[in-house]
Motif scaffolding. Sequence first.
Motif, PDB file in Angstrom:
ATOM      1  N   TYR A 736       0.836  -1.205   0.000  1.00 56.37           N
ATOM      2  CA  TYR A 736       0.000   0.000   0.000  1.00 56.37           C
ATOM      3  C   TYR A 736       0.874   1.259   0.000  1.00 56.37           C
ATOM      4  CZ  TYR A 736      -3.902  -3.036   1.290  1.00 56.37           C
ATOM      5  OH  TYR A 736      -4.860  -4.015   1.289  1.00 56.37           O
ATOM      6  N   VAL A 737       0.391   2.309  -0.661  1.00 55.98           N
ATOM      7  CA  VAL A 737       1.092   3.607  -0.672  1.00 55.98           C
ATOM      8  C   VAL A 737       0.090   4.666  -0.228  1.00 55.98           C
ATOM      9  CG1 VAL A 737       2.255   5.335  -2.097  1.00 55.98           C
ATOM     10  CG2 VAL A 737       2.617   2.908  -2.544  1.00 55.98           C
ATOM     11  N   MET A 738       0.512   5.539   0.702  1.00 55.39           N
ATOM     12  CA  MET A 738      -0.368   6.618   1.204  1.00 55.39           C
ATOM     13  C   MET A 738       0.304   7.970   0.970  1.00 55.39           C
ATOM     14  SD  MET A 738      -1.309   7.401   5.180  1.00 55.39           S
ATOM     15  CE  MET A 738      -1.739   9.052   5.718  1.00 55.39           C
ATOM     16  N   VAL A 739      -0.484   8.935   0.529  1.00 55.15           N
ATOM     17  CA  VAL A 739       0.010  10.311   0.375  1.00 55.15           C
ATOM     18  C   VAL A 739      -0.933  11.240   1.117  1.00 55.15           C
ATOM     19  CG1 VAL A 739       0.433  12.203  -1.236  1.00 55.15           C
ATOM     20  CG2 VAL A 739       1.068   9.893  -1.868  1.00 55.15           C
ATOM     21  N   LEU A 740      -0.349  12.146   1.890  1.00 62.74           N
ATOM     22  CA  LEU A 740      -1.118  13.257   2.476  1.00 62.74           C
ATOM     23  C   LEU A 740      -0.588  14.514   1.823  1.00 62.74           C
ATOM     24  CD1 LEU A 740      -2.958  14.656   4.566  1.00 62.74           C
ATOM     25  CD2 LEU A 740      -1.074  14.563   6.180  1.00 62.74           C
ATOM     26  N   THR A 741      -1.442  15.254   1.133  1.00 63.74           N
ATOM     27  CA  THR A 741      -0.980  16.461   0.426  1.00 63.74           C
ATOM     28  C   THR A 741      -1.043  17.667   1.349  1.00 63.74           C
ATOM     29  OG1 THR A 741      -3.165  17.092  -0.376  1.00 63.74           O
ATOM     30  CG2 THR A 741      -1.930  15.499  -1.716  1.00 63.74           C
ATOM     31  N   SER A 742      -0.350  18.736   0.953  1.00 59.64           N
ATOM     32  CA  SER A 742      -0.339  19.950   1.778  1.00 59.64           C
ATOM     33  C   SER A 742      -1.722  20.586   1.830  1.00 59.64           C
ATOM     34  CB  SER A 742       0.692  20.946   1.248  1.00 59.64           C
ATOM     35  OG  SER A 742       0.379  21.269  -0.090  1.00 59.64           O
ATOM     36  N   GLY A 743      -2.586  20.216   0.872  1.00 58.48           N
ATOM     37  CA  GLY A 743      -3.965  20.737   0.896  1.00 58.48           C
ATOM     38  C   GLY A 743      -4.877  19.927   1.795  1.00 58.48           C
ATOM     39  N   GLY A 744      -4.303  18.897   2.475  1.00 55.06           N
ATOM     40  CA  GLY A 744      -5.091  18.130   3.444  1.00 55.06           C
ATOM     41  C   GLY A 744      -5.899  17.004   2.820  1.00 55.06           C
ATOM     42  N   ALA A 745      -5.462  16.501   1.618  1.00 52.13           N
ATOM     43  CA  ALA A 745      -6.172  15.376   1.002  1.00 52.13           C
ATOM     44  C   ALA A 745      -5.373  14.097   1.233  1.00 52.13           C
ATOM     45  CB  ALA A 745      -6.358  15.628  -0.484  1.00 52.13           C
ATOM     46  N   PHE A 747      -4.752  10.061   0.114  1.00 53.51           N
ATOM     47  CA  PHE A 747      -4.947   9.012  -0.906  1.00 53.51           C
ATOM     48  C   PHE A 747      -4.255   7.748  -0.423  1.00 53.51           C
ATOM     49  CE2 PHE A 747      -4.914  13.050  -3.107  1.00 53.51           C
ATOM     50  CZ  PHE A 747      -5.907  12.948  -4.067  1.00 53.51           C
ATOM     51  N   VAL A 748      -4.868   6.583  -0.677  1.00 56.16           N
ATOM     52  CA  VAL A 748      -4.182   5.305  -0.459  1.00 56.16           C
ATOM     53  C   VAL A 748      -4.435   4.434  -1.687  1.00 56.16           C
ATOM     54  CG1 VAL A 748      -4.007   3.227   0.966  1.00 56.16           C
ATOM     55  CG2 VAL A 748      -4.451   5.418   2.053  1.00 56.16           C
ATOM     56  N   TRP A 749      -3.340   3.848  -2.231  1.00 53.06           N
ATOM     57  CA  TRP A 749      -3.461   2.940  -3.369  1.00 53.06           C
ATOM     58  C   TRP A 749      -3.010   1.545  -2.981  1.00 53.06           C
ATOM     59  CZ3 TRP A 749      -1.384   7.873  -3.885  1.00 53.06           C
ATOM     60  CH2 TRP A 749      -2.104   8.770  -4.681  1.00 53.06           C
ATOM     61  N   ASP A 750      -3.747   0.554  -3.484  1.00 58.81           N
ATOM     62  CA  ASP A 750      -3.309  -0.832  -3.380  1.00 58.81           C
ATOM     63  C   ASP A 750      -2.564  -1.136  -4.679  1.00 58.81           C
ATOM     64  OD1 ASP A 750      -2.986  -3.562  -3.468  1.00 58.81           O
ATOM     65  OD2 ASP A 750      -4.963  -4.017  -2.639  1.00 58.81           O
ATOM     66  N   VAL A 751      -1.227  -1.175  -4.586  1.00 57.65           N
ATOM     67  CA  VAL A 751      -0.403  -1.298  -5.784  1.00 57.65           C
ATOM     68  C   VAL A 751      -0.606  -2.667  -6.434  1.00 57.65           C
ATOM     69  CG1 VAL A 751       1.979  -1.230  -6.649  1.00 57.65           C
ATOM     70  CG2 VAL A 751       1.276   0.299  -4.809  1.00 57.65           C
ATOM     71  N   GLN A 752      -0.823  -3.687  -5.624  1.00 56.47           N
ATOM     72  CA  GLN A 752      -0.992  -5.040  -6.150  1.00 56.47           C
ATOM     73  C   GLN A 752      -2.235  -5.126  -7.043  1.00 56.47           C
ATOM     74  OE1 GLN A 752      -1.408  -7.997  -3.039  1.00 56.47           O
ATOM     75  NE2 GLN A 752       0.242  -9.210  -3.916  1.00 56.47           N
ATOM     76  N   LYS A 753      -3.334  -4.529  -6.538  1.00 56.19           N
ATOM     77  CA  LYS A 753      -4.584  -4.581  -7.304  1.00 56.19           C
ATOM     78  C   LYS A 753      -4.732  -3.396  -8.242  1.00 56.19           C
ATOM     79  CE  LYS A 753      -7.127  -7.120  -3.761  1.00 56.19           C
ATOM     80  NZ  LYS A 753      -8.142  -7.024  -2.700  1.00 56.19           N
TER      81      LYS A 753
END
Length: 967
Positions: A736-745, A747-753
């Motif tokens: 899994y990869v998670m990003v928190l942006t400076s705008g407060g959003a 995202f989490v991606w399941d790279v496998q799927k």
Amino acid sequence: MIWNMAPVLREDDEKKEHIPKMLCQMDNHLACVNCVRWSNNGLYLASGGDDKLVMVWKRAALIGPSTVFGSSSKLANVEQWRCVTILRNHTGDVMDVAWSPHDVWLASCSVDNTIVIWNARKFPEMVSCLRGHTGLVKGLTWDPVGKYIASQADDHSLKVWRTVDWQMETDITKPFSECGGTTHVLRLSWSPDGQYLVSAHAMNNSGPTAQIVERDGWRTNMDFVGHRKAVTVVKFNPKIFKKKQKSSSCPYCCCAVGSKDRSLSVWLTSLKRPLVVIHDLFDKSIMDISWTLTGLGILVCSMDGTVAYLDFSQDELGDPLNEDEKNTIHQNIYGKSLAITSTEQLSNTVIENPEMLKYQQERSAAAATAQSSAHAAAEQATPKLTSVVNGESLEDIRKNLLKKQVETRTADGRRRITPLCIAQLDTGDFSPALFNSVPIMPGAAVPNQLTPQLSSDSSQGQATSLGLRPPHDPLLASCAPSGSAKPLEENKEGYKASLLLGSASKIEPMKALDSRFTERSKATPGVTSAITSITGMTPLDGLKDSVSTLKSKDESSSDSEDKTANINKNLSFTKRKAELMMEGGEVVEKRKKGRPRKDKMAVSMAPPFPQATPPSDRDTGRVTMSPAAVLKLPTPSLQKSFSLQVSTEPSVFLEVENEVSQVAGSKLSQIRCSRDGRDWDTLLPCSILTATGSSDVIAVACEDRMLSVFSSCGRRLLPAMQLATAPSALHCSGHYVMVLTSGGAVFVWDVQKQTATVKNQSLQTIIPVGDITVSQTLLTQQGVPVVALTNGKSYCFSSALDTWALIADKADSLVQCADFRSCLTTHDAPVPSGPLAVMQGRNLNGGRLVSRLSTAPHQLQQSLTSSFLECQLASARVLLSPQEYRYWLLIYARFLVTEGSEYRLRELCKELLGPVHKSAASSWEPTTLGLHKRDLLREVLPVIGQNLRFQRIFTEYQDQLELVRSK
């Protein structure tokens, strides 16, 4: 006979003929009545007599004055009392009766050597018959907490019985071995704080005493000395007192002792001598003593057929604590308020199931080993006292004291010898302080009555307060907390009688007695001493300033300091937040009187928010903000190069170098990865801001807001993804990869799927307007994003529920007041490491500590703990953390079993079992978080098996599980 107290208390009422003196005379007993006792609620009266019967009386509606049989008309009964039940089981005279706290049980003892426990809610049901005495049983007393009942008999023993299984807890014989002759009664008494049991008719050095037995270890190191003949009755005042006009004074108890010598002595545990001794009050031995409910009056009766009433003032005894304060003391010592209130806990339930029997036996075996290890630990921790003090042997001190005994003569020529402490050195193992289980937080509010007992010197582990120095101190001067020291006075003949020197590791309120508490004599000749604690020598008030953290029994010193510091941080939770109030999109700070401080001129907001402070508002300390403030979280700064380790198993290192070369006008950046000695690298056409990875994937965020994801071997897994704003935090966990942006959003991606599991979720819903920002982020192994805020709250986003869920709040009172210590498998069972434990940190342990300070009544504490454990279960489930879910489920089950919550327990079992027969309509899932529910039920059943009350539930679900397994 029931007497009217009005003419006893007021002389005017005595003279008025229309005020009756006697209210009722009951003639049902067929022989001498030995004991009468009111129930705690005042509705019933129990009486026991030589006719082998126990009768329970209740006031009936008055049908009209009835005359006592065979008397003149003057003796009319003003009140009607009728016998509601007769309890028949004893085969000899009934000598004493006693109601348990909350009137759950009634106990009676007899010359047939037995004690019978009756179910006071279902008379005449008999709960148990306690056999073990080999002589006439002549006294009973209940522990005010309802855990024990104690009995004393002519067989020169005092026995303590457990109410949980009605088995003998301890048998004390040593203090009574010298006793010759018998007394008509042996009425012993338990102190209202539950810490001490005082017996009748004990001997020390051939002198009659009232033996003091400590609840902690049932030690018999002290006694009340001074009566010339055997002590027949001891009765503690039901109230706990504190000094008048001294809010910080140490709470103390009051005890009355009656003897065959026809005198009565009243003792306060805060005084060195009896408060008062009344000689020749009667013509014969004292038979019984009873305190009034207010604690200020005492009734004493004698073999000569008379009853005396003595009145005390609050100036003499002190201020009685109210029920709430008394409950607080019980809560602090025992973690529970006053008593077992459920007759369902009666232990003579027939065990109907062999499995149940196994769990019951395991439970009692575990309790026994825990107890023996606790005793062993206590013995190791005890400092031993030396037998030489200031160069003088204790034997010499004792002889000098005997020479000094004070003798006076009364007007009629009788000798009066003032009682002295004829002490005998035992092991010096003073038990833990009354409130040793209450850690006091530095800076937290300390209940007044606790203050004087706290040691001001936690580093030495010795109590230097209450006038005691550590035993190794050569001066042996009493060290006042204020810094002034008063040395012990000494004269040619040894120490002054009133200031015998003391030494102890920890002090208890009743322990801080002195010359009247003599240490129990041993049979060993020649090893005698005069040791006793010193009180009244040092100003206790000085202690208020020197409150420090007490070390909890089951923690190491450093651990306890960490925990308390941590709680303290949570308790003194940002004052500034409390002072800020919302007013229509504005943050207004409360004005304080006087000239404003420079730094208060403009309220400093957290950096992410633009500060708009117009000059006109500057003086008022007001900040105006646009209502729809846009989140602006900090972003990582651009570095020329950096390196980091992203995984240990296997070992994965990343190295980033920006602007390594320039091709066709664009600057190239390089990322190099080393995994278990195998390296790969790749180039990106923009400067890299941040990079992270796991054992499966590597994620890289660039200055141009592009996110790239590679496999652990360097193969690109996802196309470069454009983010709306710059990345503030980047995490990888598993695939899994998670990003928190400076705008407060988020995202989490399941790279496998190759799918997004969390899509552009804004933090605006969980971050209120104000100076609150993100303090920590993490991604769990299951791909759940977790965000912690500076206000102490932590949230995770649940894809299943499509919302932000609160999983931890450092300021939550549930965490701080929940008390689930008794539900842990062992006291130091480690909380499994998982996202919930990481976010709550040591806060959990903090809750277990603070619970001992909690003044909440038991019912409230029970609800708080239940709510807290249910929150933990829900949080572990939403975080998809199976180990933590299982851990909290078992604690929750133990809690429900301990507290007797049958409905919730049954619902929990039903949910874990599911339908036994398959049906299309059923929506039951057999697993939760990958754990099989029925396997969890198999783990919960042994927990249920530890409470006999739930054996029906146990049997029912065990049978159902067997049925399911056979299918």
